[in-house]
Design a protein around this motif. Structure first.
Motif, PDB file in Angstrom:
ATOM      1  N   LYS A   6      -7.570  44.286  83.872  1.00 28.12           N
ATOM      2  CA  LYS A   6      -6.643  43.659  83.944  1.00 28.12           C
ATOM      3  C   LYS A   6      -6.298  42.643  83.710  1.00 28.12           C
ATOM      4  O   LYS A   6      -7.088  41.277  83.155  1.00 28.12           O
ATOM      5  CB  LYS A   6      -5.776  43.455  85.496  1.00 28.12           C
ATOM      6  N   GLU A  10      -2.051  40.615  86.319  1.00 26.81           N
ATOM      7  CA  GLU A  10      -1.998  41.407  87.305  1.00 26.81           C
ATOM      8  C   GLU A  10      -2.845  41.616  88.428  1.00 26.81           C
ATOM      9  O   GLU A  10      -2.378  41.372  89.516  1.00 26.81           O
ATOM     10  CB  GLU A  10      -1.833  42.619  85.786  1.00 26.81           C
ATOM     11  N   TRP A  11      -4.134  41.154  87.782  1.00 25.60           N
ATOM     12  CA  TRP A  11      -4.616  40.180  89.086  1.00 25.60           C
ATOM     13  C   TRP A  11      -4.090  39.641  90.278  1.00 25.60           C
ATOM     14  O   TRP A  11      -4.038  40.043  91.575  1.00 25.60           O
ATOM     15  CB  TRP A  11      -6.656  39.846  88.714  1.00 25.60           C
ATOM     16  N   CYS A  50     -11.620  47.093  91.776  1.00 26.49           N
ATOM     17  CA  CYS A  50     -11.532  48.025  91.456  1.00 26.49           C
ATOM     18  C   CYS A  50     -11.416  49.806  92.468  1.00 26.49           C
ATOM     19  O   CYS A  50     -11.427  50.694  91.354  1.00 26.49           O
ATOM     20  CB  CYS A  50     -12.051  48.483  90.157  1.00 26.49           C
ATOM     21  N   CYS A  99     -15.587  45.850  87.496  1.00 25.67           N
ATOM     22  CA  CYS A  99     -14.385  45.040  87.051  1.00 25.67           C
ATOM     23  C   CYS A  99     -14.869  43.839  86.591  1.00 25.67           C
ATOM     24  O   CYS A  99     -14.257  43.315  86.650  1.00 25.67           O
ATOM     25  CB  CYS A  99     -13.477  44.834  88.284  1.00 25.67           C
TER      26      CYS A  99
END
Length: 133
Positions: A6, A10-11, A50, A99
């Motif tokens: 991401k 987004e995170w 994730c 992730c």
């Protein structure tokens, strides 16, 4: 294995500020404050970023260190170990293999059968309880 990626934006939108600081910026939650430090609930601990399965509760033990401790990951391939020389120490950082989330560190002072102590930040985890039989 396919990487879960991401953007930083987004995170930040997905994680709360503490989760973002620990998982993405490699911070550490204060000892004895994490929601999973003392829990005895039977289940599987997943990555908060994730949802990858990381640890089974059967490998959790009370190390007294102030963070949830496990003697083994659910699978060796679930984590990546990285040499960490920050803060004037030599340690082994563990990250989620799916992730790249920072989870904590692994130390060679755990119980049998592995002799390892995975010292993991609670904010990096989501415990999925096992269904009662």
């Amino acid at each position: 294995m396919t990487k879960f990626t991401k953007t930083e934006e987004e995170w930040k939108a997905m994680l709360d500020p503490e989760q973002y600081n620990v998982c993405r910026l490699k911070a550490t939650e204060r000892p004895f404050t994490g929601k999973y430090n003392s829990t005895k609930t039977d289940g599987v601990y997943h990555c908060v970023c994730c949802d990858a399965a990381l640890f089974d509760s059967t490998t959790k033990f009370d190390s007294g260190c102030g963070w949830p401790s496990f003697y083994a990951p659910i699978e060796d391939s679930a984590m990546v170990e990285i040499r960490d020389t920050s803060h004037g120490m030599i340690r082994t950082e563990v990250t989620c293999a799916t992730c790249d989330a920072h989870l904590g560190h692994v130390f060679p002072d755990g119980p049998p059968p592995t002799g390892l102590r995975y010292c993991i930040n609670s904010v990096c985890l989501n415990l999925v309880p096992r269904a009662a039989e």
